[in-house]
Design a protein around this motif. Structure first.
Motif, PDB file in Angstrom:
ATOM      1  N   ARG A 239       0.830  -1.204   0.000  1.00  0.00           N
ATOM      2  CA  ARG A 239       0.000   0.000   0.000  1.00  0.00           C
ATOM      3  C   ARG A 239       0.868   1.259   0.000  1.00  0.00           C
ATOM      4  O   ARG A 239       0.596   2.222  -0.725  1.00  0.00           O
ATOM      5  N   ALA A 240       1.925   1.235   0.811  1.00  0.00           N
ATOM      6  CA  ALA A 240       2.814   2.392   0.867  1.00  0.00           C
ATOM      7  C   ALA A 240       3.535   2.602  -0.467  1.00  0.00           C
ATOM      8  O   ALA A 240       3.679   3.739  -0.939  1.00  0.00           O
ATOM      9  N   LYS A 241       3.962   1.507  -1.098  1.00  0.00           N
ATOM     10  CA  LYS A 241       4.640   1.609  -2.392  1.00  0.00           C
ATOM     11  C   LYS A 241       3.696   2.127  -3.466  1.00  0.00           C
ATOM     12  O   LYS A 241       4.063   2.994  -4.278  1.00  0.00           O
ATOM     13  N   ALA A 242       2.454   1.623  -3.486  1.00  0.00           N
ATOM     14  CA  ALA A 242       1.481   2.076  -4.485  1.00  0.00           C
ATOM     15  C   ALA A 242       1.152   3.547  -4.277  1.00  0.00           C
ATOM     16  O   ALA A 242       1.043   4.317  -5.244  1.00  0.00           O
ATOM     17  N   GLY A 243       0.986   3.947  -3.008  1.00  0.00           N
ATOM     18  CA  GLY A 243       0.695   5.353  -2.725  1.00  0.00           C
ATOM     19  C   GLY A 243       1.818   6.260  -3.169  1.00  0.00           C
ATOM     20  O   GLY A 243       1.577   7.361  -3.685  1.00  0.00           O
ATOM     21  N   SER A 244       3.056   5.817  -3.017  1.00  0.00           N
ATOM     22  CA  SER A 244       4.198   6.624  -3.433  1.00  0.00           C
ATOM     23  C   SER A 244       4.235   6.810  -4.949  1.00  0.00           C
ATOM     24  O   SER A 244       4.524   7.901  -5.437  1.00  0.00           O
ATOM     25  N   THR A 245       3.915   5.736  -5.695  1.00  0.00           N
ATOM     26  CA  THR A 245       3.939   5.853  -7.160  1.00  0.00           C
ATOM     27  C   THR A 245       2.814   6.745  -7.680  1.00  0.00           C
ATOM     28  O   THR A 245       2.928   7.333  -8.763  1.00  0.00           O
ATOM     29  N   CYS A 246       1.720   6.851  -6.928  1.00  0.00           N
ATOM     30  CA  CYS A 246       0.583   7.668  -7.368  1.00  0.00           C
ATOM     31  C   CYS A 246       0.718   9.137  -6.966  1.00  0.00           C
ATOM     32  O   CYS A 246       0.087  10.006  -7.578  1.00  0.00           O
ATOM     33  N   MET A 247       1.517   9.415  -5.918  1.00  0.00           N
ATOM     34  CA  MET A 247       1.551  10.763  -5.379  1.00  0.00           C
ATOM     35  C   MET A 247       2.031  11.791  -6.397  1.00  0.00           C
ATOM     36  O   MET A 247       1.493  12.897  -6.481  1.00  0.00           O
ATOM     37  N   ALA A 248       3.070  11.437  -7.177  1.00  0.00           N
ATOM     38  CA  ALA A 248       3.574  12.376  -8.176  1.00  0.00           C
ATOM     39  C   ALA A 248       2.493  12.708  -9.195  1.00  0.00           C
ATOM     40  O   ALA A 248       2.307  13.880  -9.574  1.00  0.00           O
ATOM     41  N   HIS A 249       1.762  11.684  -9.641  1.00  0.00           N
ATOM     42  CA  HIS A 249       0.705  11.912 -10.622  1.00  0.00           C
ATOM     43  C   HIS A 249      -0.407  12.782 -10.051  1.00  0.00           C
ATOM     44  O   HIS A 249      -0.929  13.675 -10.730  1.00  0.00           O
TER      45      HIS A 249
END
Length: 306
Positions: A239-249
């Protein structure tokens, strides 16, 4: 197409328009130009570096970074289409624009703005597939599919906006050809028309609704599904990894649509708002995303940082 229209209907369309800059702030143009010039340098440098990295680094040859390359290219074109002319007005007082260059800039600005919205939708699709259906990510988003999505983004952007210069050229103009703006914005030109502009206004409003509401709705749906997947199916680490990849977008989405919606609202529903505020906000809408997008992705994306 634009050249053909110019030759067939030149008695209606002025040969020269004059862009006067930010109304009421001509004395401060030099000082205003400094942050604009800084953002221009950031945009050109940052997006050029991103394009170079994605082109040369084999590990970045993935759908996510191909879409990022599309975004960087669109941002670079938007910056180069607007900032040099703005700085020419601010620094040298060069306000005259031939009808050809005026219409071409109008087409470039609106077409590439529409393309940017389309790329953000494609990037939301990429994140949706990567998080909600990771096992089929490479099967769904193949290089061919990514190329087709990119082509569709370009065709949609040009197809929706090619009529702007065509319609503007066929309207009757009278009186002053002075436009209190820093670039060739469609609605600013329509305000000089002395005849009926109902069709032109309706088409522009329909395009704005289609791009704004339609694209934002798709992005919101994609992230709704992403959040659902993250809550119900992913471990805390994933969940933390997915959230990190989405934050920039998500940051890029806010940079683009936030000033965009405010600018459209002020243009159409804020007649009493100071003209200078409208023009400055419209400029930030075009300058803010290209300058900050590379910084956000450089900070938030591990592969690019490395």
């Amino acid at each position: 197409m634009i050249t053909m229209i110019l030759s067939n209907n030149s008695q209606l369309f002025p040969h020269i328009f004059f862009l006067t800059g930010i109304p009421g702030l001509s004395a401060a143009h030099i000082w205003i130009s400094l942050p604009f010039c800084f953002m221009f340098i950031l945009a050109v440098t940052g997006n050029s570096v991103l394009l170079f990295l994605i082109w040369t680094e084999q590990s970045l040859h993935q759908p996510m970074f191909f879409f990022l390359a599309m975004l960087s290219f669109v941002d670079l074109v938007l910056s180069l289409s607007t900032l040099p002319k703005m700085l020419a007005i601010f620094w040298f007082g060069i306000t005259a624009n031939s009808s050809h260059s005026f219409l071409f800039q109008m087409l470039f600005i609106h077409a590439f703005s529409a393309m940017e919205s389309g790329v953000l939708v494609a990037m939301a699709l990429d994140r949706f597939v990567a998080i909600c259906n990771p096992l089929r990510y490479g099967i769904i988003l193949t290089p061919v599919v990514v190329a087709k999505i990119g082509g569709l983004v370009v065709l949609r952007g040009v197809g929706l906006t090619i009529s702007f210069p065509s319609l503007a050229h066929q309207l009757p103009y009278c009186g002053s050809h002075m436009i209190a703006y820093t670039y060739c914005e469609h609605m600013a030109v329509v305000k000089l028309v002395c005849g009926a502009t109902t069709m032109d206004n309706l088409y522009a409003f329909a395009v704005a609704i289609f791009l704004g509401v339609g694209d934002v709705s798709f992005i919101a749906y994609s992230y709704g599904q992403i959040v659902r997947t993250m809550i119900h199916f992913l471990s805390p680490e994933a969940r933390a990894k997915a959230g990190s990849t989405c934050m920039a977008h998500i940051c890029v989405i806010l940079f683009f649509y936030g000033p965009g919606f405010l600018s459209v609202a002020m243009q159409r529903f804020g007649p009493h708002t100071a003209s200078a505020a409208k023009v400055i906000l419209a400029n930030l809408y075009l300058l803010f995303p290209p300058a900050l997008d590379p910084i956000v992705y450089g900070i938030k994306t591990k592969q690019i940082r490395e």
